[in-house]
Write a protein that holds these residues in place. Structure first.
Motif, PDB file in Angstrom:
ATOM      1  N   SER A  57     -25.568 -33.844  55.511  1.00 29.35           N
ATOM      2  CA  SER A  57     -24.860 -33.561  54.258  1.00 29.35           C
ATOM      3  C   SER A  57     -23.376 -33.873  54.461  1.00 29.35           C
ATOM      4  O   SER A  57     -22.778 -33.398  55.438  1.00 29.35           O
ATOM      5  N   THR A  58     -22.799 -34.634  53.570  1.00 31.94           N
ATOM      6  CA  THR A  58     -21.365 -34.962  53.708  1.00 31.94           C
ATOM      7  C   THR A  58     -20.514 -33.697  53.609  1.00 31.94           C
ATOM      8  O   THR A  58     -19.445 -33.615  54.220  1.00 31.94           O
ATOM      9  N   ASN A  59     -20.977 -32.707  52.847  1.00 32.29           N
ATOM     10  CA  ASN A  59     -20.216 -31.444  52.759  1.00 32.29           C
ATOM     11  C   ASN A  59     -20.154 -30.766  54.124  1.00 32.29           C
ATOM     12  O   ASN A  59     -19.109 -30.233  54.511  1.00 32.29           O
ATOM     13  N   GLU A  60     -21.267 -30.785  54.843  1.00 32.48           N
ATOM     14  CA  GLU A  60     -21.296 -30.147  56.161  1.00 32.48           C
ATOM     15  C   GLU A  60     -20.328 -30.846  57.109  1.00 32.48           C
ATOM     16  O   GLU A  60     -19.591 -30.201  57.850  1.00 32.48           O
TER      17      GLU A  60
ATOM     18  N   GLU B 111     -26.810 -42.372  52.553  1.00 34.35           N
ATOM     19  CA  GLU B 111     -28.017 -41.558  52.410  1.00 34.35           C
ATOM     20  C   GLU B 111     -27.787 -40.200  53.076  1.00 34.35           C
ATOM     21  O   GLU B 111     -27.120 -40.133  54.110  1.00 34.35           O
ATOM     22  N   GLN B 112     -28.362 -39.144  52.477  1.00 31.02           N
ATOM     23  CA  GLN B 112     -28.294 -37.818  53.099  1.00 31.02           C
ATOM     24  C   GLN B 112     -29.719 -37.326  53.361  1.00 31.02           C
ATOM     25  O   GLN B 112     -30.589 -37.479  52.503  1.00 31.02           O
ATOM     26  N   THR B 113     -29.908 -36.724  54.517  1.00 30.91           N
ATOM     27  CA  THR B 113     -31.241 -36.186  54.813  1.00 30.91           C
ATOM     28  C   THR B 113     -31.341 -34.714  54.437  1.00 30.91           C
ATOM     29  O   THR B 113     -32.424 -34.156  54.365  1.00 30.91           O
TER      30      THR B 113
ATOM     31  N   GLY C  88     -27.482 -29.233  46.778  1.00 28.24           N
ATOM     32  CA  GLY C  88     -27.067 -29.035  45.395  1.00 28.24           C
ATOM     33  C   GLY C  88     -26.676 -27.586  45.203  1.00 28.24           C
ATOM     34  O   GLY C  88     -26.699 -26.788  46.146  1.00 28.24           O
ATOM     35  N   ARG C  89     -26.312 -27.246  43.970  1.00 27.05           N
ATOM     36  CA  ARG C  89     -25.967 -25.853  43.670  1.00 27.05           C
ATOM     37  C   ARG C  89     -27.194 -24.967  43.774  1.00 27.05           C
ATOM     38  O   ARG C  89     -28.315 -25.444  43.653  1.00 27.05           O
ATOM     39  N   LEU C  90     -26.961 -23.697  43.924  1.00 28.18           N
ATOM     40  CA  LEU C  90     -28.014 -22.678  43.916  1.00 28.18           C
ATOM     41  C   LEU C  90     -29.117 -22.967  44.930  1.00 28.18           C
ATOM     42  O   LEU C  90     -30.307 -22.802  44.660  1.00 28.18           O
TER      43      LEU C  90
ATOM     44  N   LEU D  84     -23.414 -42.613  44.821  1.00 29.50           N
ATOM     45  CA  LEU D  84     -22.183 -42.264  45.532  1.00 29.50           C
ATOM     46  C   LEU D  84     -22.383 -40.834  46.013  1.00 29.50           C
ATOM     47  O   LEU D  84     -22.605 -39.918  45.202  1.00 29.50           O
ATOM     48  N   LEU D  85     -22.338 -40.657  47.326  1.00 25.21           N
ATOM     49  CA  LEU D  85     -22.555 -39.347  47.947  1.00 25.21           C
ATOM     50  C   LEU D  85     -21.366 -39.105  48.862  1.00 25.21           C
ATOM     51  O   LEU D  85     -21.256 -39.751  49.906  1.00 25.21           O
ATOM     52  N   PHE D  86     -20.455 -38.243  48.441  1.00 23.36           N
ATOM     53  CA  PHE D  86     -19.258 -38.067  49.264  1.00 23.36           C
ATOM     54  C   PHE D  86     -18.625 -36.688  49.084  1.00 23.36           C
ATOM     55  O   PHE D  86     -18.921 -35.967  48.130  1.00 23.36           O
ATOM     56  N   SER D  87     -17.762 -36.369  50.034  1.00 20.81           N
ATOM     57  CA  SER D  87     -17.029 -35.105  49.992  1.00 20.81           C
ATOM     58  C   SER D  87     -15.572 -35.373  50.306  1.00 20.81           C
ATOM     59  O   SER D  87     -15.251 -36.247  51.117  1.00 20.81           O
TER      60      SER D  87
ATOM     61  N   ASN E 115     -20.794 -27.560  36.452  1.00 14.77           N
ATOM     62  CA  ASN E 115     -20.470 -28.707  37.308  1.00 14.77           C
ATOM     63  C   ASN E 115     -21.362 -29.923  37.104  1.00 14.77           C
ATOM     64  O   ASN E 115     -21.424 -30.776  37.977  1.00 14.77           O
ATOM     65  N   ASP E 116     -22.108 -29.964  36.013  1.00 21.16           N
ATOM     66  CA  ASP E 116     -23.018 -31.101  35.817  1.00 21.16           C
ATOM     67  C   ASP E 116     -22.331 -32.208  35.034  1.00 21.16           C
ATOM     68  O   ASP E 116     -21.656 -31.956  34.029  1.00 21.16           O
ATOM     69  N   ILE E 117     -22.552 -33.445  35.492  1.00 24.04           N
ATOM     70  CA  ILE E 117     -22.024 -34.626  34.812  1.00 24.04           C
ATOM     71  C   ILE E 117     -23.190 -35.219  34.025  1.00 24.04           C
ATOM     72  O   ILE E 117     -24.216 -35.589  34.618  1.00 24.04           O
TER      73      ILE E 117
ATOM     74  N   ARG F   4     -28.414 -36.319  29.761  1.00 23.65           N
ATOM     75  CA  ARG F   4     -29.128 -36.247  31.044  1.00 23.65           C
ATOM     76  C   ARG F   4     -28.150 -36.177  32.207  1.00 23.65           C
ATOM     77  O   ARG F   4     -27.080 -36.788  32.158  1.00 23.65           O
ATOM     78  N   LYS F   5     -28.613 -35.533  33.269  1.00 22.59           N
ATOM     79  CA  LYS F   5     -27.724 -35.335  34.415  1.00 22.59           C
ATOM     80  C   LYS F   5     -27.626 -36.615  35.244  1.00 22.59           C
ATOM     81  O   LYS F   5     -28.644 -37.161  35.670  1.00 22.59           O
ATOM     82  N   MET F   6     -26.401 -37.097  35.452  1.00 21.41           N
ATOM     83  CA  MET F   6     -26.234 -38.270  36.347  1.00 21.41           C
ATOM     84  C   MET F   6     -25.389 -37.921  37.575  1.00 21.41           C
ATOM     85  O   MET F   6     -25.216 -38.759  38.458  1.00 21.41           O
TER      86      MET F   6
ATOM     87  N   VAL G 118     -14.894 -30.598  48.379  1.00 26.90           N
ATOM     88  CA  VAL G 118     -15.434 -30.947  47.065  1.00 26.90           C
ATOM     89  C   VAL G 118     -16.465 -32.051  47.271  1.00 26.90           C
ATOM     90  O   VAL G 118     -16.119 -33.166  47.660  1.00 26.90           O
ATOM     91  N   GLY G 119     -17.726 -31.723  47.050  1.00 29.02           N
ATOM     92  CA  GLY G 119     -18.805 -32.700  47.229  1.00 29.02           C
ATOM     93  C   GLY G 119     -19.235 -33.262  45.882  1.00 29.02           C
ATOM     94  O   GLY G 119     -19.418 -32.514  44.916  1.00 29.02           O
ATOM     95  N   ILE G 120     -19.374 -34.569  45.828  1.00 28.13           N
ATOM     96  CA  ILE G 120     -19.745 -35.223  44.567  1.00 28.13           C
ATOM     97  C   ILE G 120     -20.948 -36.128  44.809  1.00 28.13           C
ATOM     98  O   ILE G 120     -20.966 -36.912  45.760  1.00 28.13           O
ATOM     99  N   GLY G 121     -21.950 -35.975  43.972  1.00 34.31           N
ATOM    100  CA  GLY G 121     -23.118 -36.854  44.034  1.00 34.31           C
ATOM    101  C   GLY G 121     -23.299 -37.517  42.682  1.00 34.31           C
ATOM    102  O   GLY G 121     -23.388 -36.830  41.660  1.00 34.31           O
ATOM    103  N   LEU G 122     -23.319 -38.854  42.658  1.00 34.83           N
ATOM    104  CA  LEU G 122     -23.456 -39.592  41.388  1.00 34.83           C
ATOM    105  C   LEU G 122     -24.596 -40.599  41.505  1.00 34.83           C
ATOM    106  O   LEU G 122     -24.635 -41.403  42.444  1.00 34.83           O
TER     107      LEU G 122
HETATM  108  C1  BTN Z   1     -25.338 -30.037  41.907  1.00 35.19           C
HETATM  109  O1  BTN Z   1     -25.323 -30.536  40.782  1.00 35.19           O
HETATM  110  O2  BTN Z   1     -26.185 -29.196  42.222  1.00 35.19           O
HETATM  111  C2  BTN Z   1     -24.293 -30.477  42.911  1.00 35.19           C
HETATM  112  C3  BTN Z   1     -24.746 -31.666  43.686  1.00 35.19           C
HETATM  113  C4  BTN Z   1     -23.737 -32.147  44.710  1.00 35.19           C
HETATM  114  C5  BTN Z   1     -24.302 -33.228  45.602  1.00 35.19           C
HETATM  115  C6  BTN Z   1     -23.276 -33.827  46.514  1.00 35.19           C
HETATM  116  S1  BTN Z   1     -23.826 -35.304  47.294  1.00 35.19           S
HETATM  117  C7  BTN Z   1     -22.439 -35.320  48.348  1.00 35.19           C
HETATM  118  C8  BTN Z   1     -22.171 -33.870  48.735  1.00 35.19           C
HETATM  119  N1  BTN Z   1     -22.920 -33.503  49.921  1.00 35.19           N
HETATM  120  C9  BTN Z   1     -23.884 -32.604  49.659  1.00 35.19           C
HETATM  121  O3  BTN Z   1     -24.691 -32.152  50.498  1.00 35.19           O
HETATM  122  N2  BTN Z   1     -23.852 -32.280  48.365  1.00 35.19           N
HETATM  123  C10 BTN Z   1     -22.781 -32.951  47.660  1.00 35.19           C
END
Ligand code: BTN
Length: 254
Positions: A27-30, A50-52, A56-58, A70-73, A114-116, A121-123, A142-146
């Protein structure tokens, strides 16, 4: 995408100037949290194809096939107190929306917190994690997944709920361009935030369900009401049937 390619022509002062790139990572957040412990500079970008163990939230998983997203922090050391962190989440959503709109022309809306969303629909989503010592905020990740170039019609469990930019546009888009714009908007917004800018009104104007009836599942119980907006602290404001307004700090809009 390469670290050099990301930095080239980026034009920011610090956002994304330090790049940590992985073809695959948990996980990029980790990783960003580990970088914080090692004192990595503000604006450090941790990005993966790619993340293994994408989070996500909750407690949910964030899934995306390699190279489609795009998977980044971003690692930040904002001059904020813990209660003000939702400002940074709203700011991140706004920077993301502006970047997507400027690259694709597609209208972007939000689902609190926090949903885009694109066309309902969620992207994408934002997952913020903080390090605190007592009252003091040590760092924010701040982690962002698109979902960018991903054919979601191949994923039955997400059909109708999630979307990607390529699905909405009918063509693939350049992830690098989107990322660089997002980093530029993010830096601009972040600097304004540090000067006291409050993003909640602009955030509210992009809520997909503004003025509509919504049900929110809380950690304990449920609340129902018309969505009035989001306040400066990032709480969702719901007007109940009896005319009273309730502030929701944590929950999930269904
Ligand atoms: C959500 O909508 O639940 C939040 C999703 C956030 C995903 C991103 S992907 C890059 C970063 N690393 C993670 O493990 N999670 C965030």
């Amino acid at each position: 995408m390469t670290p050099e390619g990301i930095r080239e022509g980026l034009g920011t002062k610090f956002m994304g100037q330090e790049v940590v790139y992985f073809p695959t990572v948990g996980s990029t957040n980790e990783v960003a949290k580990e970088m914080a412990a090692r004192g990595a500079p503000e604006g450090t970008l941790v990005i993966a194809e790619e993340q293994t163990a994408g989070k996500g939230r909750l407690g949910r998983h964030w899934i995306a096939p390699a190279g489609t997203s795009l998977l980044f922090s971003l690692l930040l050391y904002p001059d904020l107190i813990l209660e003000e962190v939702p400002r940074l989440i709203m700011l991140t959503c706004l920077a993301t929306a502006e970047a997507i709109e400027s690259v694709t022309g597609l209208p972007v809306r939000f689902k609190w917190p926090n949903d885009i969303l694109i066309r309902g629909r969620k992207m994408g989503g934002v997952l913020t994690e903080v390090g605190v010592t007592g009252e003091r905020l040590d760092y924010v990740v701040v982690g962002i997944g698109l979902n960018v170039n991903w054919d979601l019609s191949q994923v039955p469990e997400l059909a109708g709920k999630a979307t990607s930019l390529s699905e909405e546009l009918g063509r693939e888009i350049c992830r690098l361009e989107l990322l660089q714009r997002l980093l530029r908007y993010m830096e601009g917004g972040y600097l304004r935030l540090q000067e006291g800018y409050l993003p909640h009104n602009v955030f509210t104007s992009r809520l997909a369900n503004l003025g509509e009836k919504a049900e929110v599942v809380l950690p304990r119980g449920k609340e129902e009401g018309f969505v009035e907006g989001v306040n400066a602290e990032g709480a969702l404001l719901l007007r109940r049937e009896d005319g009273t307004t309730v502030r929701v700090i944590m929950g999930e809009v269904t």
